[in-house]
Structures are given as C-alpha cells and as structure tokens.
Write a protein that holds these residues in place. Structure first.
Motif, short mmCIF file in Angstrom:
data_model
loop_
_atom_site.label_atom_id
_atom_site.label_comp_id
_atom_site.label_asym_id
_atom_site.label_seq_id
_atom_site.Cartn_x
_atom_site.Cartn_y
_atom_site.Cartn_z
N CYS A 17 -5.63 9.88 -9.41
CA CYS A 17 -5.34 11.13 -9.94
C CYS A 17 -4.14 11.26 -10.88
O CYS A 17 -3.76 12.14 -11.37
N GLU A 18 -3.64 10.02 -11.21
CA GLU A 18 -2.47 9.83 -12.23
C GLU A 18 -1.37 10.50 -11.65
O GLU A 18 -0.34 10.77 -12.43
N GLN A 19 -0.76 10.93 -10.25
CA GLN A 19 0.29 11.46 -10.01
C GLN A 19 1.16 10.28 -9.99
O GLN A 19 1.18 9.36 -9.36
N ASN B 234 1.08 -1.35 -0.08
CA ASN B 234 0.05 0.01 0.01
C ASN B 234 0.92 1.31 -0.19
O ASN B 234 1.92 1.40 0.65
N VAL B 235 0.37 2.24 -0.68
CA VAL B 235 0.88 3.51 -0.93
C VAL B 235 -0.21 4.46 -0.64
O VAL B 235 -1.24 4.49 -1.25
N CYS C 253 -3.51 13.50 -3.74
CA CYS C 253 -4.96 13.25 -3.47
C CYS C 253 -5.40 12.27 -2.00
O CYS C 253 -6.52 12.12 -1.98
N SER C 254 -4.29 11.85 -1.46
CA SER C 254 -4.35 11.16 -0.23
C SER C 254 -4.86 9.70 -0.51
O SER C 254 -5.47 9.05 0.65
N HIS C 255 -5.28 9.32 -1.87
CA HIS C 255 -5.79 8.07 -1.92
C HIS C 255 -4.77 6.82 -1.71
O HIS C 255 -3.89 7.08 -2.15
#
Length: 183
Positions: free
Chosen positions: A177-179, A148-149, A154-156
């Motif tokens: 968010c594609e970051q 997990n990351v 976006c804090s997702h």
C-alpha cells in the motif's frame, strides 16, 4: 521448526558475512562503525544514518542481489543530504569519514567491476585498525534476524530486507500500500 527459528533462518538467508569479495562495501560499513564509536556527541540521528548505510550495504552483499547503480546513487544522495544537514554537529573526523564513504559509494556507482576492488586511494585502509560498536552490531544483527513488519494500514506482513521494499533512514515503505512505517 519454531516461528522464531524460521524468521532467524530467513533473515540470515538474505545476507552473507563480510568477505574480501566485497572490500569496498565492507570498508564503508567499517567506516560507519568507526563514525559511531568516535563521535563526540551522542546523536540518535547519526545512529539511524549509520545503521541505514550499513544495512543497505549488507543487503547488497546477499547472494540474491544483482548490481544496481541506482542504489548507490540513492545512498550517495542520502549521505550528502545528511552531511549538509548535520555537518555543524559532527566532529571533523566524522565529516571526513562520511566524505570518504561518499567517495567509495561513487566508486561503487561507477560500475559493477568496482564491486570487488578498492580505489587506489583507499588501499591503505585495508591494514588499518577500526573500532566496532558492539551495540550497533547487535542492533543490526537483530534487524536481520527479525526482519518482518506488519503494516498498520493494510495489515500486510513483509520482510524489511526484501529487495522490493523501499528503506530510508527513518522509515520503511509497505510494498503493498506504499504506507511509510517508522523504524
């Protein structure tokens, strides 16, 4: 069950142990281990590259994965770019092993029927002895135990080994968010 135990179980759920059912993928992973053990110059970029290939192939060995030719094409492209960019820093044996991996990836990209076999040229590799880098194995196992990351934008929170996540040699991309997040 504690949070760490849940993450460990979820991380292991995405992967199977190497078996004879996937000889080509297992051989590529073994060659990647051999590259990192036999290299002459310690290079973090080489470690990142070999980890990336090993991890991507480990994800493909999951019971939940369906054959996707484009994954192997992506790994071929990334391997060729790596080889072009770093060939002068690599030993001849490392260059040969990466070229062998590219040939095996091309074989896998040839069709799903190749998933459970080896090309004739590589049949002798089954009987060869390879070295395994213990530090690399621990690092990769840790990657699957704690996948997990949390995205800084976006804090997702998401699993790096999920099938909808784009992984590259140096980053993982948030599916929301594609970051790009550096590994």
């Amino acid at each position: 069950m504690k949070s760490d135990e849940v993450n460990s179980v979820l991380g292991l759920a995405y992967r199977d142990t190497p078996t004879i059912e996937y000889p080509c993928a297992t051989l590529i992973q073994t060659l990647m281990h051999d590259i990192s053990v036999s290299r002459e110059v310690d290079d973090i970029v080489l470690d990142k590259f070999t980890d990336y290939i090993i991890i991507e192939l480990e994800v493909t060995k999951s019971a939940f994965w369906c054959y996707e030719k484009n994954l192997f094409e992506k790994l071929i492209f990334d391997s060729e770019v790596f080889l072009i960019s770093h060939s002068e820093k690599l030993s001849d044996s490392s260059n040969k092993l990466i070229n062998d991996c590219i040939e095996l990836l091309n074989f896998l990209a040839g069709g799903q029927e190749n998933w459970s076999s080896l090309p004739n040229k590589f049949k002798d590799f089954e009987d060869m002895q390879f070295c395994v880098n213990g530090n690399k194995e621990i690092r990769i196992d840790e990657f699957f135990r704690n996948p997990n990351v949390k995205c800084p934008s976006c804090s997702h929170e998401f699993s790096q080994i999920a099938f909808d996540v784009v992984r590259t040699i140096f980053a993982v991309r948030c599916p929301k968010c594609e970051q790009s997040i550096a590994r």
